[in-house]
Write a protein that holds these residues in place. Structure first.
Motif, PDB file in Angstrom:
ATOM      1  N   THR A  85      12.315 -23.484  18.006  1.00 13.43           N
ATOM      2  CA  THR A  85      12.193 -22.117  18.209  1.00 13.43           C
ATOM      3  C   THR A  85      12.577 -21.700  17.121  1.00 13.43           C
ATOM      4  O   THR A  85      13.858 -21.399  16.460  1.00 13.43           O
ATOM      5  N   THR A 179      20.314 -18.190  26.730  1.00 17.54           N
ATOM      6  CA  THR A 179      19.004 -20.119  26.958  1.00 17.54           C
ATOM      7  C   THR A 179      19.499 -19.874  28.442  1.00 17.54           C
ATOM      8  O   THR A 179      19.990 -20.136  29.375  1.00 17.54           O
ATOM      9  N   GLY A 228      10.696 -23.429  23.411  1.00 16.22           N
ATOM     10  CA  GLY A 228      10.751 -22.701  22.475  1.00 16.22           C
ATOM     11  C   GLY A 228       9.162 -21.539  22.934  1.00 16.22           C
ATOM     12  O   GLY A 228       8.882 -20.692  22.116  1.00 16.22           O
TER      13      GLY A 228
END
Length: 320
Positions: A85, A179, A228
């Motif tokens: 990511t 997230t 990601g």
């Protein structure tokens, strides 16, 4: 981002092929083989199923042979999980200081070449191209790389990449940097929250959006899309050069469609895209008052009509 409804498993049996650069691309084709070929390119984090069948049906009825596909790092196409990511915070700071960030594992041009590889696989020499958000950027890159292969260009809720244009609102950025949860139901809730943040308030319909969101989340998990992928696509966007001057050289018929209340890619980006593409007087501008950063079904007829008009201008030019 993608707009949230298709029946479950509507793309479960979609075909795929491997490009010359070893990228697996999953795609679908609708309509007659004699129809005008139209490639639809979806945006960051979106999948081909976000081009809803109600919209595709309108385009097929207008005489198009419609192609939709999963970009790399989305849906069931190739993922770049080994790249991890990328840090978007660091890249954002670089952009604040007018430093163009380095790309991640690929660029927007790479994604445009994927699209041309799909056309080659389908034995299509040239086609009309319409892209939404990041898909609009990819469509612009396609037109710049091989203008003779793009009959007409429709850029929807997109940007020419000028760093001086206004950025997303704080509330949207706060949602986008979160997230996502790791469990399926958590990801569904997260996607609904994102849809509410970027979508058109007038046309917001969570019950209508939920079936497609569930399908997209399930498909993303099967395709390992949560490692990601969106950050890598965002890195490709952030590292891309300003296309403004280059777009001004394009001469194919084009149109820019943008929502007046888009607070992810504000409407100034639409005006800037139109100004660049209209340097030769070949671009239409459609600003939709109640549209934000999504494709509400209520607007499908208007958007499909704009795509059709643009393609018809291209056809008239070729036959004159």
């Amino acid at each position: 981002m993608a707009s949230p409804s298709l029946p479950p498993d509507s793309v479960a049996d979609a075909p795929f092929f491997i490009t010359p650069r070893n990228i697996r691309l999953v795609y679908q084709v609708f309509g007659s083989e004699t129809g005008e070929p139209l490639l639809l390119v979806m945006g960051m984090g979106g999948q081909m199923l976000h081009w809803r069948m109600e919209f595709i049906d309108l385009l097929v009825a207008a005489g198009f042979r419609v192609i939709r596909f999963d970009n790399r790092d989305s849906g069931m196409s190739t993922k770049f999980t080994e790249w991890g990511t990328p840090s978007l915070v660091y890249r954002t700071i670089q952009r604040w200081f007018c430093i163009r960030p380095r790309p991640g594992p690929y660029t927007l041009d790479d994604m445009a070449i994927d699209a041309f590889d799909l056309l080659d696989h389908l034995r299509i020499d040239s086609c009309h191209v319409a892209g939404a958000s990041m898909g609009g950027m990819i469509a612009q890159c396609m037109a710049l790389l091989h203008p003779h292969r793009v009959r007409s260009l429709v850029s929807i809720m997109s940007t020419p990449g000028n760093q001086s244009l206004p950025g997303p609102s704080f509330s949207i950025m706060r949602q986008l940097i979160k997230t996502p949860p790791k469990d399926y139901e958590g990801r569904v809730r997260f996607s609904l929250q994102t849809y509410a943040a970027v979508g058109s308030p007038k046309y917001h319909n969570e019950a209508r959006a939920l079936p497609l969101i569930r399908e997209a989340v399930a498909r993303a998990e099967r395709g390992d899309c949560y490692q990601g992928a969106m950050a890598r696509q965002a890195a490709a966007i952030m590292s891309a050069p300003d296309r403004t001057k280059s777009l001004a050289r394009l001469t194919m018929p084009s149109a820019v469609i943008h929502g007046q209340v888009d607070y992810l890619v504000p409407v100034a980006h639409g005006h800037a895209t139109h100004k660049a593409l209209n340097a030769n007087g070949t671009c239409d501008l459609i600003i939709i008052p109640d549209m934000a950063h999504d494709l509400p079904p209520e607007l499908f007829p208007e958007i499909a009509a704009a795509v059709t008009r643009t393609a018809q201008r291209a056809s008239a030019t070729r036959t004159s």
